[in-house]
Motif scaffolding. Structure first.
Motif, PDB file in Angstrom:
ATOM      1  N   GLY A 101       3.369   1.636  -1.785  1.00 10.41           N
ATOM      2  CA  GLY A 101       3.889   1.816  -3.141  1.00 10.41           C
ATOM      3  C   GLY A 101       5.364   1.471  -3.257  1.00 10.41           C
ATOM      4  N   SER A 141      -1.140   4.261  -1.661  1.00  7.28           N
ATOM      5  CA  SER A 141      -2.567   4.105  -1.937  1.00  7.28           C
ATOM      6  C   SER A 141      -3.345   5.014  -0.989  1.00  7.28           C
ATOM      7  CB  SER A 141      -2.983   2.655  -1.710  1.00  7.28           C
ATOM      8  OG  SER A 141      -2.935   2.353  -0.323  1.00  7.28           O
ATOM      9  N   GLU A 142      -4.611   5.197  -1.287  1.00 10.43           N
ATOM     10  CA  GLU A 142      -5.464   5.988  -0.400  1.00 10.43           C
ATOM     11  C   GLU A 142      -5.509   5.348   0.986  1.00 10.43           C
ATOM     12  OE1 GLU A 142     -10.121   7.153  -0.288  1.00 10.43           O
ATOM     13  OE2 GLU A 142      -9.071   7.548  -2.181  1.00 10.43           O
ATOM     14  N   GLU A 143      -5.522   4.013   1.028  1.00 11.16           N
ATOM     15  CA  GLU A 143      -5.538   3.287   2.304  1.00 11.16           C
ATOM     16  C   GLU A 143      -4.317   3.648   3.149  1.00 11.16           C
ATOM     17  OE1 GLU A 143      -4.695  -1.294   3.484  1.00 11.16           O
ATOM     18  OE2 GLU A 143      -6.371  -0.988   2.097  1.00 11.16           O
ATOM     19  N   ARG A 154       3.086   7.750  -4.262  1.00 12.89           N
ATOM     20  CA  ARG A 154       2.959   6.347  -4.635  1.00 12.89           C
ATOM     21  C   ARG A 154       2.062   5.572  -3.671  1.00 12.89           C
ATOM     22  NH1 ARG A 154       6.154   4.284  -8.465  1.00 12.89           N
ATOM     23  NH2 ARG A 154       7.781   5.584  -9.326  1.00 12.89           N
ATOM     24  N   GLU A 184       0.822  -1.212   0.000  1.00 16.17           N
ATOM     25  CA  GLU A 184       0.000   0.000   0.000  1.00 16.17           C
ATOM     26  C   GLU A 184       0.856   1.262   0.000  1.00 16.17           C
ATOM     27  OE1 GLU A 184      -3.155   0.008  -0.614  1.00 16.17           O
ATOM     28  OE2 GLU A 184      -3.471  -2.136  -0.392  1.00 16.17           O
TER      29      GLU A 184
END
Length: 117
Positions: A44, A107-109, A105, A42
């Motif tokens: 990245g 994620s939204e999470e 990089r 998550e």
């Protein structure tokens, strides 16, 4: 993100390749950066997952910073996690710093986990 033999058609059946890829991603999500409350996938940090026809896996990853205190350990954690996936052959982890990691990089999470939302 995952492909068979450098982007060419894989000899592995599509369903199995999908299962292997999903299981590898699941394994990668068990590895956490000790300084950030989010998993490396998550965040990245995983740039590429390549599965060859013999089910050997090459993972290309980076770190949040070249001087990361776990730089020597994290690739081993990744190798161990991916090696635990049923059906995977040899695992090789390459640590790269080009392109450099940036917070974009994530994620939204992961951004939620670190309090950016």
């Amino acid at each position: 993100m995952a492909s068979g033999d450098n982007g060419t058609q894989s000899a592995i059946p599509a369903e199995e390749l999908t299962r292997l890829t999903d299981d590898i991603v699941g394994a990668l999500k068990t590895v956490y950066d000790p300084e950030i409350p989010a998993d490396i996938y998550e965040l990245g940090l995983i740039y590429k997952i390549d599965i060859d026809d013999e089910r050997n896996v090459d993972v290309e990853m980076t770190l949040t910073a070249p001087g990361c205190p776990v730089a020597g350990e994290m690739p081993i954690w990744v190798e161990n996690a991916v090696s635990s996936v049923d059906g995977v052959g040899q695992v090789r982890v390459d640590l790269v710093f080009d392109p450099p990691w940036t917070p974009e990089r994530m994620s939204e999470e992961a951004q939620v986990a670190v309090g950016w939302f």
